[in-house]
Design an enzyme around this catalytic site. Structure first.
Site, PDB file in Angstrom:
ATOM      1  N   THR A   5      32.739  50.364  43.592  1.00 39.35           N
ATOM      2  CA  THR A   5      32.157  49.933  44.861  1.00 39.35           C
ATOM      3  C   THR A   5      33.000  50.391  46.052  1.00 39.35           C
ATOM      4  OG1 THR A   5      31.804  47.939  46.197  1.00 39.35           O
ATOM      5  CG2 THR A   5      33.341  47.722  44.407  1.00 39.35           C
ATOM      6  N   ASP A   6      32.344  50.535  47.204  1.00 39.74           N
ATOM      7  CA  ASP A   6      33.094  50.867  48.432  1.00 39.74           C
ATOM      8  C   ASP A   6      34.013  49.723  48.860  1.00 39.74           C
ATOM      9  OD1 ASP A   6      31.167  49.071  49.337  1.00 39.74           O
ATOM     10  OD2 ASP A   6      30.551  50.263  51.070  1.00 39.74           O
ATOM     11  N   GLU A   7      33.797  48.522  48.271  1.00 38.33           N
ATOM     12  CA  GLU A   7      34.612  47.369  48.680  1.00 38.33           C
ATOM     13  C   GLU A   7      36.081  47.509  48.280  1.00 38.33           C
ATOM     14  OE1 GLU A   7      33.194  43.438  48.310  1.00 38.33           O
ATOM     15  OE2 GLU A   7      31.150  43.978  48.833  1.00 38.33           O
ATOM     16  N   TYR A  33      36.706  39.507  44.032  1.00 36.60           N
ATOM     17  CA  TYR A  33      35.761  40.459  43.415  1.00 36.60           C
ATOM     18  C   TYR A  33      36.262  41.888  43.590  1.00 36.60           C
ATOM     19  CZ  TYR A  33      31.930  43.841  43.409  1.00 36.60           C
ATOM     20  OH  TYR A  33      31.184  44.967  43.206  1.00 36.60           O
ATOM     21  N   SER A  62      39.269  42.752  41.625  1.00 40.99           N
ATOM     22  CA  SER A  62      39.009  42.994  40.200  1.00 40.99           C
ATOM     23  C   SER A  62      38.383  44.377  39.991  1.00 40.99           C
ATOM     24  CB  SER A  62      38.125  41.890  39.600  1.00 40.99           C
ATOM     25  OG  SER A  62      36.798  41.986  40.078  1.00 40.99           O
ATOM     26  N   LYS A  63      37.548  44.821  40.946  1.00 37.65           N
ATOM     27  CA  LYS A  63      36.952  46.161  40.830  1.00 37.65           C
ATOM     28  C   LYS A  63      38.028  47.247  41.003  1.00 37.65           C
ATOM     29  CE  LYS A  63      33.113  47.063  40.280  1.00 37.65           C
ATOM     30  NZ  LYS A  63      32.306  47.198  39.025  1.00 37.65           N
ATOM     31  N   PRO A 118      21.087  31.896  56.518  1.00 38.00           N
ATOM     32  CA  PRO A 118      22.486  31.607  56.859  1.00 38.00           C
ATOM     33  C   PRO A 118      23.314  32.863  57.152  1.00 38.00           C
ATOM     34  CG  PRO A 118      22.154  31.415  54.490  1.00 38.00           C
ATOM     35  CD  PRO A 118      20.820  31.767  55.073  1.00 38.00           C
TER      36      PRO A 118
END
Ligand code: NAD
Ligand code: DAU
Length: 341
Positions: free
Chosen positions: A129-131, A153, A156-157, A208
């Site tokens: 992921t880009d995260e 998250y 962990s990636k 939200p």
């Protein structure tokens, strides 16, 4: 550019959002291809996501945990390629409890990598992921950008990516990593922003928006990500990383307003709630490398979003069932963000 032709792919997490879209895409794309899906069917996994192809003779489903080496070794037998989607994938859940993120995303990946070596797999596509790059104040992250994950998250990636890289360097494992931006499209679990907001708007419930809503994400249609991943599987260089994005950068507020507009719902549904802890302000990746490999995103964002919204309008049964099942999580998260269910 040499071409690899996969014969049988093990797709982990194939009953989830991107995995199920990938399986449909790949079976259609290559009429000789066989696919084995290995999926634990966690809260996010749903066999109904694969209904369309469940009777296809080239498709096999195995229920099992990627952390279980016995099951992994047997599912991987006779597979020459692995496309590894299985993961705990939701940032908010990782903020509440990260154990499953660490064990599935890091340890589970390790089990798969070891099995891939044993089974002499020819390609292992590590879906990331880009995260992992963290928040980017300005400019774009290319594939050599420093990894600075912000959430449990994304940490962990990043651990998963490092483990995959280490297996390439140490054992010559045939790893290729993809890092895509936010996906959207059919079959996305309605806890992620687009399906959550579309389904809530359809029910006239408040949306939200975390913090000031000015966080920026680059939105990629899931089918385009699947096409890019398939392209990387066929043409990507072993040991390389490829960012995948579309350049559809919007603030959350801009996106929320678009969704409301397309559904003909009032802006009064927008409800500002407490910000996500450690909330990344902006993601932005450079896609020059995959462009050079011959893939680029093509679908106009407006059309892709309209199509996605229409899918949720015509697949009410699919998401209503899930929302009913995840009621306790929704109640909990609504209380957490001090909003109404
Ligand atoms: P998802 O949560 O919809 O699906 C995950 C799937 O993995 C589910 O079917 C689940 O049952 C399965 N799974 C979880 N733990 C497992 C385990 N221990 N053993 C076997 N199966 C298990 O996720 P998604 O949104 O489809 O994401 C797929 C992959 O793509 C993930 O690796 C994620 O990090 C990555 N990714 C997602 C996005 C996005 O926007 N959704 C963007 C970039 C990268
Ligand atoms: O960038 C790729 C990542 O995109 C993937 O690796 C993750 O698996 C995927 O979940 C996604 O992470 P995000 O945190 O960006 O996606 P999410 O849909 O949870 O949130 C998108 C943005 O919307 C983010 O800035 C938080 C905000 N948001 C989200 C929810 C669920 C809200 O404002 N309100 C919400 O209720």
């Amino acid at each position: 550019m040499s071409k690899y032709t996969p014969k049988t792919i093990l797709v982990t997490g194939g009953a989830g959002f991107i995995g199920s879209n990938f399986v449909r895409f790949a079976l259609k794309k290559d009429p000789d291809l066989k696919i084995v899906v290995l999926d634990l069917l966690t809260y996010a996994g749903n066999e109904e996501n694969l209904d369309e192809i469940k009777n296809n003779k080239r498709f096999t489903f195995v229920k099992g945990d990627i952390r279980d080496s016995g099951i992994v070794n047997s599912a991987m037998k006779n597979c020459d390629a692995v496309v590894h989607f299985a993961a705990e994938s939701h940032v908010d859940r990782s903020i509440l409890a990260a154990q499953d993120f660490i064990s599935t995303n890091i340890y589970g990946t390790y089990v798969l990598l070891q099995a891939a070596l044993k089974e002499n797999v020819q390609r292992f596509i590590n879906i990331s992921t880009d995260e992992v790059y963290g928040s980017i104040a300005e400019g774009e992250a290319d594939e050599n950008f420093l990894l600075k994950p912000s959430s449990p998250y994304s940490a962990s990636k990043a651990g998963q990516d490092q483990m995959a890289h280490a297996h390439h360097v140490t054992f010559n494992a045939p790893i290729i990593t993809t890092r895509s931006t936010n996906n959207f499209g059919p079959y996305q679990y309605p806890e992620k922003m687009i399906p959550l907001f579309v389904t809530r708007a359809l029910e006239n419930k408040p949306l939200p928006v975390y913090g000031d809503g000015l966080q920026v994400r680059d939105w990629t249609l899931v089918e385009e990500n699947c096409e890019a991943i398939f392209h990387v599987l066929l043409y990507g260089e072993i040991g390389e990383i490829y960012n995948i994005g579309s350049g559809n950068q919007l603030t959350n507020l801009e996106l929320t307003r678009k969704i409301l507009q397309m559904l003909g719902k009032p802006e009064t549904l927008v409800t500002y709630v407490e910000d996500r802890k450690g909330h990344d302000r902006r993601y932005s990746v450079s896609c020059e490398k995959i462009k050079k490999l011959g893939w680029t995103a093509k679908r106009p964002f407006h059309d892709a979003l309209a199509e996605t919204i229409s899918w949720y309008q015509t697949h009410r049964q699919w998401w209503e069932k899930i929302i009913q099942k995840q009621k306790s999580y929704q109640e909990f998260i609504s209380a957490y963000y001090k909003t109404r269910v």
